[in-house]
Design a protein around this motif. Sequence first.
Motif, PDB file in Angstrom:
ATOM      1  N   SER A  36     -18.158 -52.486 -83.219  1.00 14.76           N
ATOM      2  CA  SER A  36     -18.577 -53.221 -84.417  1.00 14.76           C
ATOM      3  C   SER A  36     -17.362 -53.594 -85.246  1.00 14.76           C
ATOM      4  CB  SER A  36     -19.505 -52.370 -85.280  1.00 14.76           C
ATOM      5  OG  SER A  36     -20.671 -52.045 -84.587  1.00 14.76           O
ATOM      6  N   ILE A  37     -17.401 -54.797 -85.821  1.00 14.87           N
ATOM      7  CA  ILE A  37     -16.308 -55.275 -86.673  1.00 14.87           C
ATOM      8  C   ILE A  37     -16.923 -55.846 -87.936  1.00 14.87           C
ATOM      9  CG2 ILE A  37     -14.450 -56.967 -86.895  1.00 14.87           C
ATOM     10  CD1 ILE A  37     -14.169 -56.691 -83.778  1.00 14.87           C
ATOM     11  N   PHE A  46     -10.959 -66.621 -89.825  1.00 15.40           N
ATOM     12  CA  PHE A  46      -9.860 -66.395 -88.874  1.00 15.40           C
ATOM     13  C   PHE A  46     -10.027 -65.059 -88.147  1.00 15.40           C
ATOM     14  CE2 PHE A  46      -6.261 -69.072 -90.981  1.00 15.40           C
ATOM     15  CZ  PHE A  46      -6.783 -70.214 -90.415  1.00 15.40           C
ATOM     16  N   PHE A  47     -10.161 -63.991 -88.928  1.00 16.04           N
ATOM     17  CA  PHE A  47     -10.265 -62.666 -88.318  1.00 16.04           C
ATOM     18  C   PHE A  47     -11.540 -62.521 -87.508  1.00 16.04           C
ATOM     19  CE2 PHE A  47     -11.500 -58.155 -88.384  1.00 16.04           C
ATOM     20  CZ  PHE A  47     -10.406 -57.616 -87.715  1.00 16.04           C
ATOM     21  N   SER A  48     -12.638 -63.044 -88.003  1.00 13.64           N
ATOM     22  CA  SER A  48     -13.915 -62.940 -87.293  1.00 13.64           C
ATOM     23  C   SER A  48     -13.870 -63.629 -85.936  1.00 13.64           C
ATOM     24  CB  SER A  48     -15.044 -63.548 -88.132  1.00 13.64           C
ATOM     25  OG  SER A  48     -15.208 -62.833 -89.327  1.00 13.64           O
ATOM     26  N   VAL A  49     -13.345 -64.836 -85.904  1.00 13.01           N
ATOM     27  CA  VAL A  49     -13.263 -65.588 -84.651  1.00 13.01           C
ATOM     28  C   VAL A  49     -12.275 -64.917 -83.698  1.00 13.01           C
ATOM     29  CG1 VAL A  49     -12.636 -67.800 -83.603  1.00 13.01           C
ATOM     30  CG2 VAL A  49     -14.005 -67.751 -85.695  1.00 13.01           C
ATOM     31  N   THR A  50     -11.141 -64.464 -84.214  1.00 13.26           N
ATOM     32  CA  THR A  50     -10.179 -63.744 -83.385  1.00 13.26           C
ATOM     33  C   THR A  50     -10.819 -62.486 -82.806  1.00 13.26           C
ATOM     34  OG1 THR A  50      -8.340 -64.555 -84.725  1.00 13.26           O
ATOM     35  CG2 THR A  50      -7.905 -62.638 -83.354  1.00 13.26           C
ATOM     36  N   CYS A  55     -12.605 -59.149 -78.656  1.00 13.45           N
ATOM     37  CA  CYS A  55     -13.585 -58.061 -78.483  1.00 13.45           C
ATOM     38  C   CYS A  55     -14.951 -58.692 -78.215  1.00 13.45           C
ATOM     39  CB  CYS A  55     -13.646 -57.198 -79.731  1.00 13.45           C
ATOM     40  SG  CYS A  55     -12.063 -56.532 -80.252  1.00 13.45           S
ATOM     41  N   PRO A  56     -15.135 -59.288 -77.057  1.00 12.04           N
ATOM     42  CA  PRO A  56     -16.340 -60.079 -76.801  1.00 12.04           C
ATOM     43  C   PRO A  56     -17.648 -59.305 -76.846  1.00 12.04           C
ATOM     44  CG  PRO A  56     -15.069 -59.790 -74.790  1.00 12.04           C
ATOM     45  CD  PRO A  56     -14.236 -59.256 -75.906  1.00 12.04           C
ATOM     46  N   ASP A  57     -17.611 -57.986 -76.681  1.00 17.25           N
ATOM     47  CA  ASP A  57     -18.845 -57.198 -76.695  1.00 17.25           C
ATOM     48  C   ASP A  57     -19.168 -56.595 -78.058  1.00 17.25           C
ATOM     49  OD1 ASP A  57     -19.261 -57.715 -73.975  1.00 17.25           O
ATOM     50  OD2 ASP A  57     -17.950 -56.047 -73.413  1.00 17.25           O
ATOM     51  N   VAL A  60     -19.959 -58.584 -84.597  1.00 18.19           N
ATOM     52  CA  VAL A  60     -19.062 -59.044 -85.662  1.00 18.19           C
ATOM     53  C   VAL A  60     -19.899 -59.537 -86.836  1.00 18.19           C
ATOM     54  CG1 VAL A  60     -17.199 -60.623 -86.291  1.00 18.19           C
ATOM     55  CG2 VAL A  60     -17.311 -59.703 -83.960  1.00 18.19           C
ATOM     56  N   VAL A  61     -19.657 -58.954 -88.012  1.00 20.78           N
ATOM     57  CA  VAL A  61     -20.339 -59.341 -89.242  1.00 20.78           C
ATOM     58  C   VAL A  61     -19.270 -59.781 -90.239  1.00 20.78           C
ATOM     59  CG1 VAL A  61     -21.825 -58.570 -91.127  1.00 20.78           C
ATOM     60  CG2 VAL A  61     -22.188 -57.677 -88.819  1.00 20.78           C
ATOM     61  N   SER A  62     -19.471 -60.949 -90.850  1.00 19.26           N
ATOM     62  CA  SER A  62     -18.497 -61.529 -91.777  1.00 19.26           C
ATOM     63  C   SER A  62     -19.110 -61.683 -93.161  1.00 19.26           C
ATOM     64  CB  SER A  62     -18.056 -62.908 -91.284  1.00 19.26           C
ATOM     65  OG  SER A  62     -17.555 -62.817 -89.982  1.00 19.26           O
ATOM     66  N   LEU A  63     -18.489 -61.098 -94.164  1.00 18.68           N
ATOM     67  CA  LEU A  63     -18.962 -61.199 -95.543  1.00 18.68           C
ATOM     68  C   LEU A  63     -18.041 -62.119 -96.330  1.00 18.68           C
ATOM     69  CD1 LEU A  63     -19.633 -57.413 -96.276  1.00 18.68           C
ATOM     70  CD2 LEU A  63     -21.153 -59.067 -95.190  1.00 18.68           C
TER      71      LEU A  63
END
Length: 91
Positions: A36-37, A46-50, A55-57, A60-63
């Motif tokens: 989890s990220i 940027f960080f979310s897409v990277t 880490c394809p599995d 990813v949650v972006s706030l």
Amino acid sequence: MILDTYNGTRRATGMFESCIKTGSYGLRKCAHAVSSILDIGANVGFFSVTSRILCPDAKVVSLEPDPTTFLQLLANCKHLRIQPINIAFGP
């Protein structure tokens, strides 16, 4: 993909590519162990897409609290299995 809140897509895209190539976020070393990220203050993602690429599995949650920036985050995360949330984190 457009990662741009600057006034130049080429510059922003170059920054994104640089993060992937150089491993600026340090995710390559731990990608296999990440499930989890949480990207707090995601800006345009940027960080979310990277994170999604390296880490394809992982989930990813972006706030991102800013409504205008959040719209760009939505566009950048579309079809990438990233969950963007328009909310602030903290007091």
